[in-house]
Motif scaffolding. Structure first.
Motif, PDB file in Angstrom:
ATOM      1  N   THR A  59      -4.884  -4.869   6.016  1.00  0.00           N
ATOM      2  CA  THR A  59      -4.417  -4.672   4.648  1.00  0.00           C
ATOM      3  C   THR A  59      -3.867  -5.979   4.089  1.00  0.00           C
ATOM      4  O   THR A  59      -3.052  -6.639   4.723  1.00  0.00           O
ATOM      5  CB  THR A  59      -3.312  -3.595   4.600  1.00  0.00           C
ATOM      6  OG1 THR A  59      -3.863  -2.372   5.079  1.00  0.00           O
ATOM      7  CG2 THR A  59      -2.783  -3.399   3.187  1.00  0.00           C
ATOM      8  N   SER A  60      -4.297  -6.338   2.895  1.00  0.00           N
ATOM      9  CA  SER A  60      -3.803  -7.540   2.231  1.00  0.00           C
ATOM     10  C   SER A  60      -2.380  -7.308   1.744  1.00  0.00           C
ATOM     11  O   SER A  60      -2.135  -6.369   0.981  1.00  0.00           O
ATOM     12  CB  SER A  60      -4.695  -7.890   1.034  1.00  0.00           C
ATOM     13  OG  SER A  60      -4.087  -8.904   0.260  1.00  0.00           O
ATOM     14  N   PRO A  61      -1.424  -8.164   2.158  1.00  0.00           N
ATOM     15  CA  PRO A  61      -0.064  -8.008   1.632  1.00  0.00           C
ATOM     16  C   PRO A  61       0.041  -8.464   0.172  1.00  0.00           C
ATOM     17  O   PRO A  61       0.918  -8.019  -0.550  1.00  0.00           O
ATOM     18  CB  PRO A  61       0.777  -8.893   2.548  1.00  0.00           C
ATOM     19  CG  PRO A  61      -0.169  -9.869   3.145  1.00  0.00           C
ATOM     20  CD  PRO A  61      -1.519  -9.204   3.173  1.00  0.00           C
ATOM     21  N   ALA A  62      -0.863  -9.320  -0.259  1.00  0.00           N
ATOM     22  CA  ALA A  62      -0.805  -9.857  -1.622  1.00  0.00           C
ATOM     23  C   ALA A  62      -1.488  -8.953  -2.641  1.00  0.00           C
ATOM     24  O   ALA A  62      -1.161  -9.010  -3.823  1.00  0.00           O
ATOM     25  CB  ALA A  62      -1.443 -11.248  -1.664  1.00  0.00           C
ATOM     26  N   HIS A  63      -2.429  -8.136  -2.194  1.00  0.00           N
ATOM     27  CA  HIS A  63      -3.219  -7.324  -3.122  1.00  0.00           C
ATOM     28  C   HIS A  63      -3.355  -5.902  -2.595  1.00  0.00           C
ATOM     29  O   HIS A  63      -4.304  -5.593  -1.868  1.00  0.00           O
ATOM     30  CB  HIS A  63      -4.594  -7.960  -3.341  1.00  0.00           C
ATOM     31  CG  HIS A  63      -4.519  -9.332  -3.897  1.00  0.00           C
ATOM     32  ND1 HIS A  63      -4.273  -9.581  -5.227  1.00  0.00           N
ATOM     33  CD2 HIS A  63      -4.587 -10.540  -3.293  1.00  0.00           C
ATOM     34  CE1 HIS A  63      -4.223 -10.882  -5.423  1.00  0.00           C
ATOM     35  NE2 HIS A  63      -4.399 -11.488  -4.266  1.00  0.00           N
ATOM     36  N   PRO A  64      -2.418  -5.029  -2.963  1.00  0.00           N
ATOM     37  CA  PRO A  64      -2.503  -3.636  -2.511  1.00  0.00           C
ATOM     38  C   PRO A  64      -3.862  -3.030  -2.875  1.00  0.00           C
ATOM     39  O   PRO A  64      -4.362  -3.213  -3.973  1.00  0.00           O
ATOM     40  CB  PRO A  64      -1.367  -2.945  -3.276  1.00  0.00           C
ATOM     41  CG  PRO A  64      -0.418  -4.059  -3.614  1.00  0.00           C
ATOM     42  CD  PRO A  64      -1.283  -5.279  -3.818  1.00  0.00           C
ATOM     43  N   ALA A 110      -7.694   6.170   0.787  1.00  0.00           N
ATOM     44  CA  ALA A 110      -7.642   7.558   0.314  1.00  0.00           C
ATOM     45  C   ALA A 110      -6.209   7.946  -0.054  1.00  0.00           C
ATOM     46  O   ALA A 110      -5.983   8.644  -1.050  1.00  0.00           O
ATOM     47  CB  ALA A 110      -8.191   8.510   1.368  1.00  0.00           C
ATOM     48  N   ALA A 111      -5.245   7.451   0.697  1.00  0.00           N
ATOM     49  CA  ALA A 111      -3.842   7.745   0.405  1.00  0.00           C
ATOM     50  C   ALA A 111      -3.404   7.109  -0.914  1.00  0.00           C
ATOM     51  O   ALA A 111      -2.493   7.604  -1.577  1.00  0.00           O
ATOM     52  CB  ALA A 111      -2.952   7.276   1.557  1.00  0.00           C
ATOM     53  N   ARG A 112      -4.034   6.033  -1.312  1.00  0.00           N
ATOM     54  CA  ARG A 112      -3.707   5.340  -2.553  1.00  0.00           C
ATOM     55  C   ARG A 112      -4.381   5.970  -3.772  1.00  0.00           C
ATOM     56  O   ARG A 112      -3.970   5.733  -4.905  1.00  0.00           O
ATOM     57  CB  ARG A 112      -4.154   3.875  -2.493  1.00  0.00           C
ATOM     58  CG  ARG A 112      -3.370   3.000  -1.565  1.00  0.00           C
ATOM     59  CD  ARG A 112      -3.886   1.565  -1.616  1.00  0.00           C
ATOM     60  NE  ARG A 112      -3.984   1.036  -2.963  1.00  0.00           N
ATOM     61  CZ  ARG A 112      -2.982   0.563  -3.692  1.00  0.00           C
ATOM     62  NH1 ARG A 112      -1.786   0.550  -3.200  1.00  0.00           N
ATOM     63  NH2 ARG A 112      -3.194   0.078  -4.910  1.00  0.00           N
ATOM     64  N   ALA A 113      -5.439   6.731  -3.541  1.00  0.00           N
ATOM     65  CA  ALA A 113      -6.224   7.275  -4.658  1.00  0.00           C
ATOM     66  C   ALA A 113      -5.399   8.293  -5.436  1.00  0.00           C
ATOM     67  O   ALA A 113      -4.660   9.089  -4.856  1.00  0.00           O
ATOM     68  CB  ALA A 113      -7.495   7.931  -4.122  1.00  0.00           C
TER      69      ALA A 113
END
Length: 177
Positions: free
Chosen positions: A133-138, A171-174
């Motif tokens: 996971t990118s820390p700069a770009h969720p 999916a959790a972010r959707a």
């Protein structure tokens, strides 16, 4: 290395690499190395986050690949600097006709197109990430990177685990309908 060694009996393959090859024994105690990595849990151990720069993966060898390279079948050269339709240009400036270039390029990321996303790449051009996971770009997830989470992250046997993890996070972010 494996493809070049298999082609060698009927052709004159050259192996172009960015660095000299490293070899690791394919079998330990009469079992395949993949067996031991799975059996010990090292194959899935989340070691990637502890590494500043991942080690280059070795060629798994039962002895024949190292012997073929030593015999010059295939020959190993520094990476070419240019490819055209039917010619390769080597680092020393010489060119050579290439009958059938086979590019096995999926081993090291080359992601210059991400350079415009501030904070995405480190100075070596590797993506900044934590477990993919990118820390700069969720919402930006990576899969298939060397040592992303484990020694097998960039292999067929490991990329699926990392892809499933990335899919769950996305999916959790959707937004829920």
């Amino acid at each position: 290395m494996q493809i070049a060694a298999e082609l060698a009996p009927g052709s004159r393959p050259s192996l172009a690499t960015r660095a000299p090859l490293k070899f690791a024994r394919q079998h330990l105690l009469s079992k395949d190395l993949h067996f031991w990595l799975t059996r010990t849990g090292l194959d899935t151990a989340p070691l990637g986050r502890r590494l500043k720069s991942p080690p280059a993966p070795p060629v798994l060898d039962d002895g024949r690949y190292r012997a073929a390279l030593t015999a010059g079948t295939p020959d190993r050269r520094p990476m070419f600097t240019r490819l055209t339709d039917d010619r390769g240009t080597w680092a020393d400036g010489t060119t050579e006709r290439l009958d059938a270039p086979i590019l096995a390029t999926g081993y090291r990321p080359h992601l210059p197109y991400l350079a415009g996303l501030d904070g995405t790449l480190d100075p070596a051009g590797r993506p900044h990430h934590r477990d993919g996971t990118s820390p700069a770009h969720p919402g930006l997830e990576c899969v298939g990177l060397e040592w992303q989470r484990s020694p097998s992250s960039n292999t067929l046997r490991g990329v699926g685990r990392d892809a499933a993890r990335a899919a769950r996070r996305l999916a959790a972010r959707a937004p829920r309908a």
